[in-house]
Write a protein that holds these residues in place. Sequence first.
Motif, PDB file in Angstrom:
ATOM      1  N   GLY A   1     -18.974 120.093  49.926  1.00  0.00           N
ATOM      2  CA  GLY A   1     -20.281 120.675  50.262  1.00  0.00           C
ATOM      3  C   GLY A   1     -20.431 122.092  49.733  1.00  0.00           C
ATOM      4  N   ALA A   2     -20.664 123.045  50.644  1.00  0.00           N
ATOM      5  CA  ALA A   2     -20.882 124.436  50.226  1.00  0.00           C
ATOM      6  C   ALA A   2     -19.584 125.096  49.773  1.00  0.00           C
ATOM      7  CB  ALA A   2     -21.510 125.226  51.363  1.00  0.00           C
ATOM      8  N   ALA A   3     -18.446 124.453  50.052  1.00  0.00           N
ATOM      9  CA  ALA A   3     -17.158 125.029  49.655  1.00  0.00           C
ATOM     10  C   ALA A   3     -16.398 124.032  48.781  1.00  0.00           C
ATOM     11  CB  ALA A   3     -16.336 125.397  50.888  1.00  0.00           C
ATOM     12  N   PRO A   4     -16.899 123.768  47.574  1.00  0.00           N
ATOM     13  CA  PRO A   4     -16.243 122.775  46.727  1.00  0.00           C
ATOM     14  C   PRO A   4     -14.925 123.307  46.141  1.00  0.00           C
ATOM     15  CG  PRO A   4     -18.057 123.811  45.547  1.00  0.00           C
ATOM     16  CD  PRO A   4     -18.063 124.377  46.942  1.00  0.00           C
ATOM     17  N   GLY A   5     -14.143 122.376  45.581  1.00  0.00           N
ATOM     18  CA  GLY A   5     -12.924 122.787  44.882  1.00  0.00           C
ATOM     19  C   GLY A   5     -11.705 122.844  45.770  1.00  0.00           C
ATOM     20  N   ASN A   6     -10.642 123.461  45.256  1.00  0.00           N
ATOM     21  CA  ASN A   6      -9.357 123.444  45.976  1.00  0.00           C
ATOM     22  C   ASN A   6      -9.333 124.393  47.178  1.00  0.00           C
ATOM     23  OD1 ASN A   6      -9.349 125.808  44.391  1.00  0.00           O
ATOM     24  ND2 ASN A   6      -7.138 125.729  44.052  1.00  0.00           N
ATOM     25  N   LYS A   7     -10.230 125.382  47.212  1.00  0.00           N
ATOM     26  CA  LYS A   7     -10.113 126.399  48.259  1.00  0.00           C
ATOM     27  C   LYS A   7     -10.335 125.849  49.668  1.00  0.00           C
ATOM     28  CE  LYS A   7      -8.993 129.913  45.703  1.00  0.00           C
ATOM     29  NZ  LYS A   7      -8.728 129.205  44.422  1.00  0.00           N
ATOM     30  N   SER A   8     -11.190 124.841  49.802  1.00  0.00           N
ATOM     31  CA  SER A   8     -11.398 124.319  51.162  1.00  0.00           C
ATOM     32  C   SER A   8     -10.160 123.558  51.642  1.00  0.00           C
ATOM     33  CB  SER A   8     -12.650 123.440  51.234  1.00  0.00           C
ATOM     34  OG  SER A   8     -12.536 122.377  50.346  1.00  0.00           O
ATOM     35  N   PHE A   9      -9.421 122.947  50.696  1.00  0.00           N
ATOM     36  CA  PHE A   9      -8.153 122.303  51.074  1.00  0.00           C
ATOM     37  C   PHE A   9      -7.149 123.356  51.557  1.00  0.00           C
ATOM     38  CE2 PHE A   9     -10.071 119.093  48.433  1.00  0.00           C
ATOM     39  CZ  PHE A   9      -9.693 117.916  49.033  1.00  0.00           C
ATOM     40  N   LYS A  10      -7.106 124.469  50.812  1.00  0.00           N
ATOM     41  CA  LYS A  10      -6.152 125.519  51.172  1.00  0.00           C
ATOM     42  C   LYS A  10      -6.501 126.151  52.523  1.00  0.00           C
ATOM     43  CE  LYS A  10      -4.718 128.193  47.739  1.00  0.00           C
ATOM     44  NZ  LYS A  10      -4.846 129.135  46.585  1.00  0.00           N
ATOM     45  N   LEU A  11      -7.775 126.107  52.878  1.00  0.00           N
ATOM     46  CA  LEU A  11      -8.205 126.735  54.135  1.00  0.00           C
ATOM     47  C   LEU A  11      -8.019 125.849  55.349  1.00  0.00           C
ATOM     48  CD1 LEU A  11     -11.503 128.523  53.050  1.00  0.00           C
ATOM     49  CD2 LEU A  11      -9.518 129.594  54.139  1.00  0.00           C
ATOM     50  N   ARG A  12      -8.007 124.550  55.099  1.00  0.00           N
ATOM     51  CA  ARG A  12      -8.060 123.572  56.172  1.00  0.00           C
ATOM     52  C   ARG A  12      -7.102 123.862  57.336  1.00  0.00           C
ATOM     53  NH1 ARG A  12      -7.829 117.392  54.131  1.00  0.00           N
ATOM     54  NH2 ARG A  12      -9.721 117.898  53.001  1.00  0.00           N
ATOM     55  N   LEU A  13      -5.818 124.008  57.039  1.00  0.00           N
ATOM     56  CA  LEU A  13      -4.846 124.200  58.129  1.00  0.00           C
ATOM     57  C   LEU A  13      -4.900 125.601  58.715  1.00  0.00           C
ATOM     58  CD1 LEU A  13      -1.675 122.205  57.094  1.00  0.00           C
ATOM     59  CD2 LEU A  13      -3.720 121.460  58.281  1.00  0.00           C
ATOM     60  N   HIS A  14      -5.247 126.581  57.878  1.00  0.00           N
ATOM     61  CA  HIS A  14      -5.444 127.928  58.407  1.00  0.00           C
ATOM     62  C   HIS A  14      -6.516 127.890  59.508  1.00  0.00           C
ATOM     63  CE1 HIS A  14      -3.044 130.347  55.630  1.00  0.00           C
ATOM     64  NE2 HIS A  14      -3.555 129.715  54.606  1.00  0.00           N
ATOM     65  N   LEU A  15      -7.605 127.194  59.240  1.00  0.00           N
ATOM     66  CA  LEU A  15      -8.720 127.164  60.191  1.00  0.00           C
ATOM     67  C   LEU A  15      -8.364 126.342  61.420  1.00  0.00           C
ATOM     68  CD1 LEU A  15     -11.702 126.849  57.695  1.00  0.00           C
ATOM     69  CD2 LEU A  15     -10.871 128.878  58.875  1.00  0.00           C
ATOM     70  N   ARG A  16      -7.613 125.272  61.193  1.00  0.00           N
ATOM     71  CA  ARG A  16      -7.182 124.462  62.335  1.00  0.00           C
ATOM     72  C   ARG A  16      -6.299 125.304  63.254  1.00  0.00           C
ATOM     73  NH1 ARG A  16      -5.265 118.937  60.101  1.00  0.00           N
ATOM     74  NH2 ARG A  16      -7.328 118.938  59.157  1.00  0.00           N
ATOM     75  N   ARG A  17      -5.463 126.123  62.633  1.00  0.00           N
ATOM     76  CA  ARG A  17      -4.583 127.010  63.388  1.00  0.00           C
ATOM     77  C   ARG A  17      -5.412 127.999  64.217  1.00  0.00           C
ATOM     78  NH1 ARG A  17      -0.007 129.611  59.704  1.00  0.00           N
ATOM     79  NH2 ARG A  17       0.751 127.466  59.720  1.00  0.00           N
ATOM     80  N   ALA A  18      -6.463 128.538  63.617  1.00  0.00           N
ATOM     81  CA  ALA A  18      -7.336 129.474  64.340  1.00  0.00           C
ATOM     82  C   ALA A  18      -7.971 128.785  65.529  1.00  0.00           C
ATOM     83  CB  ALA A  18      -8.419 130.011  63.398  1.00  0.00           C
TER      84      ALA A  18
END
Length: 299
Positions: free
Chosen positions: A28-45
């Motif tokens: 969606g608004a965050a295409p590409g590899n960066k949303s994958f890299k963020l996924r667990l960081h955000l889950r942790r938050a």
Amino acid sequence: MIQSLAGRQLDGLPLDNISVLRLDQLGGAAPGNKSFKLRLHLRRAQARGVTRILSFGGGWSNHLHALAAVGSELGLQTIGVVRGGDTDTAMLEDVRRWGMQLVPVSREDYRRRDQADYQRQLAARFGPCLVIPEGGAGSAGLLGSRAIADLARVPWQWSRVVVAVGSGTTLAGLAAGLENARELVGISALKGASDLESRVTAMLAGAGQQARLPWHIDHDWHCGGFARADERLRQFIPAFAAATGIPLEPVYTGKLFLALYHKLASGEWRADEPLLAIHSGGLQGRRGYAWLTTTDVAD
Ligand SMILES: *Cc1c(COP(=O)(O)O)cnc(C)c1O
């Protein structure tokens, strides 16, 4: 989401055995590899009940762009610590619109971004918040990127999987997750980043992961340095788009496909073996290059 280039050719070179994993079309608004890299960081938050995230980037950071987009979707507050000087970009206009608070800092301060005491200082000023390293790196970034390997899992074997490399986190995640490929090749977007291999090895160990296939990084395709573009790259990006309909950007994916093309054209890599290239997105950054016109995007 895996697109075959069967039937396409570029300057007489058949591209039939190349497939492209179009992460640029996912997220969606965050295409590409960066949303994958963020996924667990955000889950942790979310697990910690933290609703504010702070991270780091330059004025053209795909990472801050993705963090602001995902943060606004999830209702998280986001703070971007921006390397001084370049806060007036199209990218940062987007992130402001998505509600990210921008904190410009000097280049000297920015250099301290990975230091624990500097991060504590920032957390005291803006906290309670979760601090995510630049680019979404770290073990959480690596483990998040491992999910990209699941998307490459088709019922056959790739001879090679190729991916663009900045910090090497995505490559490390792929190395930990890929099973159905003979080797994984990274194309570095940086000039002379000779410590990348040892950083990838350390990242894998730090995340308790092992490479499941041989991997290496090719350092010869930086085209002048990070975010730089030489004449060859400037001509290649529109030519590739005209031949395939796939848009590229100059920082990462342009260099990846340029390298791929030359390795096939020179015979270094066999053109009759199935090869998967990861399109890691970043197309929003095209706005930083006046020599790119929107007319080369044939979609
Ligand atoms: C950040 C980025 C990369 C590099 O990812 P790393 O995990 O830092 O190696 C590749 N392609 C695009 C489009 C990116 O934004």
